[in-house]
Design an enzyme around this catalytic site. Structure first.
Site, short mmCIF file in Angstrom:
data_model
loop_
_atom_site.label_atom_id
_atom_site.label_comp_id
_atom_site.label_asym_id
_atom_site.label_seq_id
_atom_site.Cartn_x
_atom_site.Cartn_y
_atom_site.Cartn_z
CE LYS A 38 -0.44 -0.09 5.02
NZ LYS A 38 -1.28 0.31 6.14
NE ARG A 133 -6.64 1.10 11.21
CZ ARG A 133 -5.42 0.94 10.70
NH1 ARG A 133 -4.60 1.97 10.60
NH2 ARG A 133 -5.01 -0.24 10.31
CE1 TYR A 272 12.20 32.05 1.56
CE2 TYR A 272 12.41 29.66 1.57
CZ TYR A 272 12.07 30.83 0.91
OH TYR A 272 11.60 30.78 -0.37
CG MET A 320 8.28 23.69 -2.01
SD MET A 320 7.09 24.64 -2.97
CE MET A 320 6.19 25.51 -1.71
#
Ligand SMILES: Cc1ncc(COP(=O)(O)O)c(C=O)c1O
Length: 396
Positions: A38, A133, A272, A320
């Site tokens: 998965k 769950r 930054y 980023m």
């Protein structure tokens, strides 16, 4: 593959096959072994990993979403695919049309299959034994059995639960032993249908090996052949403190390059917020990978990477698309022109044999190895290496 930026995740399929082989060798008699692929095979690229596992002998594979299962089918995966998340009526239609194995957790799901299946359908029934769950309650077992017993269309192939604290499965009366005890009682109810059972994740599986060594017949892990659903360990990581149980090999190496260098004078800052200030004249390398690629911003000023045979610190705030590393101590009067596009390893092993584990990075980022692996971004190409990659025709 277009790769104008030399940032990629190298995925060694020989290591996947190796991890699967050592697991199979440790459990030669298991009746159920379902590697979990998965979440894009924990970030490694689901079609290639699934094809590799299938070729290495996996008969079952586990995903969360129907979407993930459909991708695998389109990629040529023919093994049984168990879909764990659950589904609605629309989902039931897709499961049936694509020969996917539903993991059923609610009466609605059971009824949808009952109504829509034209031929008998194999299902796995999930029980909630403490995770709270997904899954039927233990009290529903008898009613479910009555419903499925001699049903013309519903065939209960498996009965399962999920451990919420597999790390304690070596204990005689921990949470896991309690959950497995409950599953055992459910299995008694379903005995006339002789279903497969499964419950053990990586922590449970590795603990089963520890408990086997201890030869305590009282331990519930020694009383039954518990079915296996390994995830993390397929990708080379052991989540337990004891690390000498199986010789697993990490599959992914996250790589980039030092694309440019900046000479900073003492007192100058980088990135930054100016969170890092040079305490001496420094050489800082700019690396084209950032938090949008899954290298978490929380690692700013906290992590190390491998460069030129050294471990060097990440300095300043991770952006980023970029991060910076202080390479002052790792260049030794080298000509920086010779170090252009020099390899940087964010995690994994370098050619010189140095290693930064995704697990270590997880600690530094206050998270878990699973999240580090599954965070590796969509825009990071997966590059498959090893003989298995060639054999499967996925080598780049
Ligand atoms: C239902 C189920 N089984 C097995 C696994 C595999 O767990 P692990 O990666 O800890 O081996 C997972 C992972 O979250 C899961 O959700």
């Amino acid at each position: 593959m277009d790769m104008f930026r030399r940032t990629f995740a190298e995925v060694n399929l020989d290591h996947v096959a190796h991890n699967f082989e050592v697991l199979k060798a440790a459990f030669p008699n298991t009746s159920f072994l379902c590697p979990m692929v998965k979440a894009n095979a924990y970030g490694h690229g689901d079609v290639a990993i699934a094809l590799c596992l299938q070729q290495a002998g996996a008969r079952h594979l586990g995903v969360c979403l129907i979407e993930e299962a459909l991708l695998l089918r389109r990629g040529g995966v023919t093994a049984n695919i168990l879909v764990f998340r659950g589904f609605d009526r629309e989902g039931a239609e897709q499961l049936l049309a694509n020969n996917l194995t539903p993991v059923v957790s609610t009466w609605d799901q059971l009824e949808a299959l009952e109504e829509m299946a034209k031929t008998p359908v194999k299902i796995h029934l999930k029980f909630n034994t403490g995770m709270n769950r997904l899954g039927f309650s233990i009290e529903e077992a008898e009613k479910l059995f009555d419903k499925c017993w001699r049903h013309p269309k519903i065939q209960v192939e498996g009965v399962l639960t999920h451990l919420f604290n597999g790390e304690d499965a070596d204990e005689l009366d921990g949470d896991s032993a309690d959950q497995l005890g409950k599953l055992l009682r459910i299995l008694l109810v379903f005995k006339p249908l002789n279903p497969l059972n499964h419950s053990l994740n990586s922590a449970g599986i590795l603990n089963a090996l520890i408990v086997r060594e201890q030869k305590n017949p009282q331990h519930i892990l020694n009383q039954v052949q518990w079915g296996l659903r390994p995830g993390l360990m397929v990708y080379g990581f052991n989540p337990l403190k004891r690390q000498d149980i199986l010789p697993l090999k990490p599959v992914m190496t996250l790589k980039s390059v030092a694309s440019t260098y900046r000479m900073l004078k003492v007192g100058e800052v980088v990135s930054y917020g100016g969170t890092w200030k040079a305490k001496r004249d420094s050489v800082v390398a700019i690396v084209p990978i950032g938090y949008a690629d899954g290298y978490h911003r929380i690692l700013s000023n906290k992590a190390e990477v491998l460069f030129n045979g050294y471990k060097v610190p990440v300095v300043g705030t991770i952006c980023m698309d970029f991060l910076m590393v202080d390479v002052t101590d790792a260049i030794h009067g080298c000509d920086l022109n010779d170090l252009r596009d020099k390899e940087i390893i964010l995690f994994g092993k370098s050619d010189q044999g140095q290693f930064i584990s995704a697990e270590e990075l997880a600690h530094r980022a206050q998270t878990i190895t699973w999240e580090i692996l599954t965070s590796v971004g969509e825009r990071v190409p997966r590059v498959y290496v090893g003989d298995w990659a060639k054999r499967l025709g996925v080598a780049n």
